[in-house]
Design an enzyme around this catalytic site. Sequence first.
Site, short mmCIF file in Angstrom:
data_model
loop_
_atom_site.label_atom_id
_atom_site.label_comp_id
_atom_site.label_asym_id
_atom_site.label_seq_id
_atom_site.Cartn_x
_atom_site.Cartn_y
_atom_site.Cartn_z
N LYS A 26 0.87 -1.17 0.00
CA LYS A 26 0.00 0.00 0.00
C LYS A 26 0.90 1.22 0.00
O LYS A 26 2.04 1.16 0.46
CB LYS A 26 -0.87 0.01 1.26
N1 GLU Z 1 -7.16 -0.18 -3.33
C1 GLU Z 1 -7.88 -1.38 -3.60
C2 GLU Z 1 -7.91 -2.27 -2.38
O1 GLU Z 1 -7.76 -1.81 -1.27
C3 GLU Z 1 -7.38 -2.09 -4.86
C4 GLU Z 1 -5.95 -2.53 -4.82
C5 GLU Z 1 -5.44 -3.02 -6.18
O2 GLU Z 1 -6.22 -3.19 -7.09
O3 GLU Z 1 -4.23 -3.22 -6.26
O4 GLU Z 1 -8.13 -3.44 -2.46
#
Ligand code: GLU
Length: 443
Positions: free
Chosen positions: A133
């Site tokens: 993240k």
């Molecule tokens: N931000 C989204 C999540 O928390 C998608 C993450 C992604 O597609 O890499 O799952």
Amino acid sequence: MTSLRDARPARDASHASGFARLAPSAAASAGGRALAAAIQQFDAAADHLSLEPGLRQVLRSPQREVTVRFPVTLDDGSVQVLTGYRVQHNIARGPAKGGLRYHPQTDMDDVRALAMWMTWKCALVDVPFGGAKGGVAVDPAKMSSNELEAVTRRLASELEGVIGPDSDIPAPDVGTNAQTMAWIMDTISMHRGYSVPGVVTGKPIALGGSQGRADATGQGVLYTIEDAARRIGLDLRGATVAVQGFGNVGEAAARLLHAAGARVVAITDVYGGVMDDLGIDVPNLKRHVEEHGSVAGAPGTREVTNEQLFALPVDVLVLAALEGQITAANAGSVRARILAEAANGPVSPDADPILRENGVVVIPDILCNAGGVIVSYLEWAQNRAALAWTLDEVNERLQRQILAAAEAVSARADADDIDPRLAAHAIAVERVAQATALRGLYP
Ligand code: GLU
């Protein structure tokens, strides 16, 4: 089961790692609370699996953390120094994967928690990724498009050595969108001298994005709610729904539930909330938001707060905002039959026993909102193979993959006599532990 034979045995694993010492000191911030929640959920799964201490230490800590501070010139000519983060929690099963968040509350602990949840999410729905993240502590609502582009391009440059189609692949999250991904893709591509579409997912379709990615998280939320409803004999047609959050995920979930025949009676966003017992016309509400910037004041509705929304006697409560919304303090007020965790970490661990006691069926976040990363995987796979699938093909794969995970969670919960959250984490931690043990220790 799995073990890391060579891992140094820890006399007291919880105090042996520097990372463990970091968590409690930050527990007062929202990010600190999110991290404490993520670690508590991991520990519960590790205990349930009797995870060997060496593996437990490895999986409890983020593998790589980057903090960058960089200046951007604002429209008024002043310079602001921003802080950005990228955490790769675990890459045993594949490249690191996870969103990039622009939010004033973003801090290292928050990103650590969200990265850890990504590891479990990717493992649970069996996409070949680890978890990551990123984020910048900034309020995008207060920035112009030019300023956001400057922030994004500079951040992409700072993370040049970290992100890449084989190493770490960002995607949209709170406060970012397809345009943000386009700027990252362009920045990395300019540096390399050729187009690198696979460096991000959630791109615009014109740049190699996938059909269905924009709605994918909401679509997955719908599929998992349909599955949970089927299991408790609830007909979604005519069922009442309340949704916290009207961003990318909340809007899509509300719209798709409305289209599936559910009666969406209440919706809140950052600025306010609306309620209509007869059912909100969600596409109309979206038009209102496009004009006025908030759901607040939509014609024919009355006001509702988040706390009131949480306590509504609805069939389905969808939490599509931020972490830590339902805690021990307000869990007792929840009267929904199904609580769908469309956000990451919206229910804190101290609320879980209260919800369980009251018979609320919780669809855990790492299952409920996994539609986004599933279609991110499909986008990344299409980029690698230079293919473009149709919306039907994408949604069919998404549905198959997320329902397989839902079935696995349900079967595990029954077999081990545990709740769906612990079942989901047990499956995920087991898979990552197995991959980690198979890879062994280097050197
Ligand atoms: N931000 C989204 C999540 O928390 C998608 C993450 C992604 O597609 O890499 O799952």
